[in-house]
Design a protein around this motif. Structure first.
Motif, PDB file in Angstrom:
ATOM      1  N   PHE A  41      34.593  17.016  59.159  1.00  0.00           N
ATOM      2  CA  PHE A  41      35.414  17.795  58.573  1.00  0.00           C
ATOM      3  C   PHE A  41      34.856  19.322  58.385  1.00  0.00           C
ATOM      4  CE2 PHE A  41      37.604  19.593  54.780  1.00  0.00           C
ATOM      5  CZ  PHE A  41      38.818  19.897  55.323  1.00  0.00           C
ATOM      6  N   ARG A 101      43.399  18.856  53.850  1.00  0.00           N
ATOM      7  CA  ARG A 101      43.921  17.493  54.534  1.00  0.00           C
ATOM      8  C   ARG A 101      45.446  17.345  54.042  1.00  0.00           C
ATOM      9  NH1 ARG A 101      46.872  14.324  55.641  1.00  0.00           N
ATOM     10  NH2 ARG A 101      46.580  12.041  56.499  1.00  0.00           N
ATOM     11  N   ILE A 125      38.433  14.785  63.445  1.00  0.00           N
ATOM     12  CA  ILE A 125      37.504  14.251  62.621  1.00  0.00           C
ATOM     13  C   ILE A 125      36.999  12.950  62.813  1.00  0.00           C
ATOM     14  CG2 ILE A 125      37.878  15.917  60.561  1.00  0.00           C
ATOM     15  CD1 ILE A 125      38.779  13.447  59.016  1.00  0.00           C
TER      16      ILE A 125
END
Lengths: 568, 88
Positions: free
Chosen positions: A98, A110, A556
């Motif tokens: 990330f 997120r 990710i």
């Protein structure tokens, strides 16, 4: 040379080393300051993570707690190591991919929400301050016993040093200083352990030695002898413990999950160059932590036998106070050992029934173990340096989390998005200064409930961050409403439960009143489960996360193209 | 997308999850299983002078944790190479 002079020399040398490293590794940019330029090799990072993780509580208190709790103390051993399995398998590689600086960064991006980011910032700051308060007590104990300065001066010296190298080096300076601190603390922890194991059982390795037979020619196993002595003196059998199974289960789970959710541990995995390195860092960190954690139960059990034998005599009839060994008098001056001659016979007696005349604080077990075993003075000085290293390394890591939470998450990402890199660095340093002052205040005026507050930190992390991050990676449809609702319910429940039993109505704090028989220490486990449930129920009634977020989650999940950690 | 196809990506993730779950079951077994739930049963067995359940709770679980992480590292590196998503 006497203990005091030797301690000054050994602790002074270690300070000189840390300062030298900080000057060598100065930070030039925010990337250097927050994540060491993303260029720390995995073994060094693992070692730094281990030093960061092993606080004054681990170094000074853990073996003592195990010594008093016996089998029940296993919750700390399994809880504070098992969390690394969760970290390495479920969190570290994905958070590294990330590629942001902080935990609130991940939560905020997120869950595409400033509210989520703010909730995360508040949790991160709260958890970190809770921890620093505990570290400062550790520094105070070490300075007041071994350097014979008063606690205020000791804390000020320690905090000034930490601030100096956090300010100068940022994450880069801290990381390399922590590598040195790990070496000091691991050496200081294992050397006396090897000596006392040799004395007691003739084994060199503490890990096997505490299961061996005693070297006194009796042929009895150490742990059997300890079980027998404990029961004879009214304690529970050492290898069995007294906590209920469900409580042991819940505490272990809360500590494991809490470990994996602590911001100052997670942040370490942003400092390595690649996803593959993030996985390896977790493995190395656990190896280095295990060196100390597998030694601790040996120190705990052997020192318990030593203490019982020196205070009560081999025949367990009490030893005359006039003939008390010098360590008893030394530690009496710090108030951590007390003797009241209840029956007026002039003999000390330590037990867990009406015959007891002693109070022995758990915090002295490690620090006093070389004196109890009559080891040379340089070993005592070494242990003091180790204790200081443990407290300093953890405080530095926490300071960095607080300063980055304020300067990066709060100023740059929320309040003043236009500030330059340079200004952000200034805010970071000012925030660290404020944090260090508050930390020092806690150290000089320690809240009477340091041990209890630590349960807060783990409970909070377990019931808030852990589920939010896990769902952020493994449940790509999870949306912001669900995640925020989960975090808030988890945290409020956990806070309320601990608050009620520890501060509002401590009289009711006993197993029959606890929910499912789970103590406040273990309640984070229930908070975590509630968080997962609430988040998923809310998700059922609201829209899935937007497509671009789901795509980001997809990306990710595999390592290619992680790039350097970045704030933008 | 760095994968050759969407199916490829799905297969990678599936293998990743299955490895993770296998290792986590061992993690649960040695700590919560041997160290807590079954501790009384295992304590009837002696292991190098330790009661076995007690040993798992204070030593064995920790050693197993280390092995688990290193198994994970090597298996994941293999998986990355198989799907050509490794870095270099």
């Amino acid at each position: 040379m006497d203990i005091k002079t030797l301690t000054f020399i050994v602790v002074g040398l270690s300070f000189a080393l840390y300062i030298g490293i900080a000057i060598w590794a100065r930070a030039g940019s925010t990337t250097d300051f927050y994540v060491a330029g993303g260029g720390v090799p995995p073994v060094a990072n693992g070692m730094a993570t281990a030093a960061d993780w092993m606080s004054a509580a681990s170094f000074i208190s853990m073996a003592g707690l195990i010594s008093i709790l016996g089998y029940d103390g296993s919750v700390y051993l399994m809880g504070w190591t098992g969390g690394y399995v969760l970290l390495a398998l479920c969190l570290a590689p994905y958070l590294r991919k990330f590629g942001k600086f902080t935990v609130p960064d991940f939560i905020g991006d997120r869950y595409y929400s400033q509210t989520a980011r703010t909730v995360a910032v508040i949790c991160a700051i709260l958890v970190s301050f809770t921890y620093i308060a505990g570290q400062m007590r550790g520094v105070g104990v070490v300075f007041s016993r071994f350097l014979e300065v008063d606690i205020t001066a000791g804390v000020l010296i320690g905090m000034a040093l930490v601030y100096f190298y956090t300010l100068l080096g940022g994450m880069k300076g801290i990381t390399y200083t922590q590598v040195a601190q790990y070496c000091v603390l691991a050496f200081a922890y294992t050397v006396p352990a090897v000596f006392i194991t040799l004395q007691m059982t003739g084994h060199v390795l503490p890990q096997t030695g505490f299961g061996a037979t005693l070297a006194d020619g009796s042929g009895a196993y150490l742990l059997e002898r300890l079980d027998g002595l404990s029961q004879q003196l009214g304690f529970a059998a050492y290898t069995e413990g007294t906590k209920s199974k469900i409580d042991v289960f819940a505490i272990t789970m809360a500590l494991m999950v809490g470990t994996a959710g602590l911001p100052h541990v997670i942040i370490r995995f942003f400092t390595v160059p690649k996803v593959r390195d993030a996985r390896r860092s977790g493995g190395w960190a656990l190896v280095f932590i295990a060196v100390v954690y597998t030694t601790a139960p040996a120190i705990g059990s052997i020192t318990k036998v030593n203490i019982l034998n020196t205070l009560n005599g081999e025949a367990q009839q009490g030893v005359e106070y006039e003939n008390a060994p010098s360590w008893v008098n030394n530690w009496e001056q710090t108030g951590l050992i007390e003797w009241n001659d209840e029956n007026g016979d002039g003999r000390m007696f330590y037990s867990n029934d009406e015959r007891n005349e002693m109070r022995v604080d758990a915090d002295i077990i490690v620090l006093a173990s070389p004196e109890i075993a009559k080891l040379p003075n340089w070993v005592v000085a070494l242990v003091a340096a180790g204790g200081v290293a443990a407290a300093l390394s953890t405080s530095a890591g926490l300071l960095l989390v607080i300063s980055s939470s304020v300067s990066h998450d709060l100023m740059k990402r929320t309040l003043m998005p236009d500030i330059t890199d340079k200004q952000e660095l200034i805010y970071a340093r000012v925030a660290a200064l404020v944090a260090v002052v508050i930390g020092a205040w806690f150290g000089i005026n320690p809240p009477g409930f340091v041990a209890q507050v630590v349960a807060f930190a783990f409970g909070l992390a377990a019931s808030s961050f852990f589920p939010a991050i896990i769902m952020g990676i493994f449940h790509k449809r999870m949306n912001s409403t669900g995640a925020i609702a989960g975090m808030v319910v988890g945290i409020v429940f956990t806070l309320a439960y601990i608050g009620y039993f520890r501060f509002i109505n401590p009289a009711a704090d006993s197993p029959e009143n606890w929910l499912f028989g789970i103590s406040p220490e273990g309640i984070g486990t229930v908070g975590m489960i509630l968080n997962f449930i609430v988040a998923n129920v809310v998700l059922k009634f609201t829209d899935d996360a937007p497509d671009e977020i789901q795509e980001m989650v997809e990306s990710i999940r595999y390592p290619k193209g992680s790039g350097a950690a970045t704030g933008h | 997308m760095a994968f050759e196809s969407a199916d490829h990506a799905k297969a990678y993730w599936k293998e990743n999850l299955s490895l993770m779950l296998k290792l986590l079951s061992v993690w649960f077994l040695v700590s919560f299983g041997f160290g807590i739930i079954l501790v009384d049963v295992l304590n009837h067995i002696t292991f190098f002078g330790f009661k076995l359940g007690f040993w798992f709770a204070q030593q064995g679980a920790i050693y197993t944790f280390i092995v688990l992480i290193f198994v994970y590292i090597s298996q994941m590196n293999k998986l990355d190479r198989k799907f050509k998503v490794d870095e270099e």
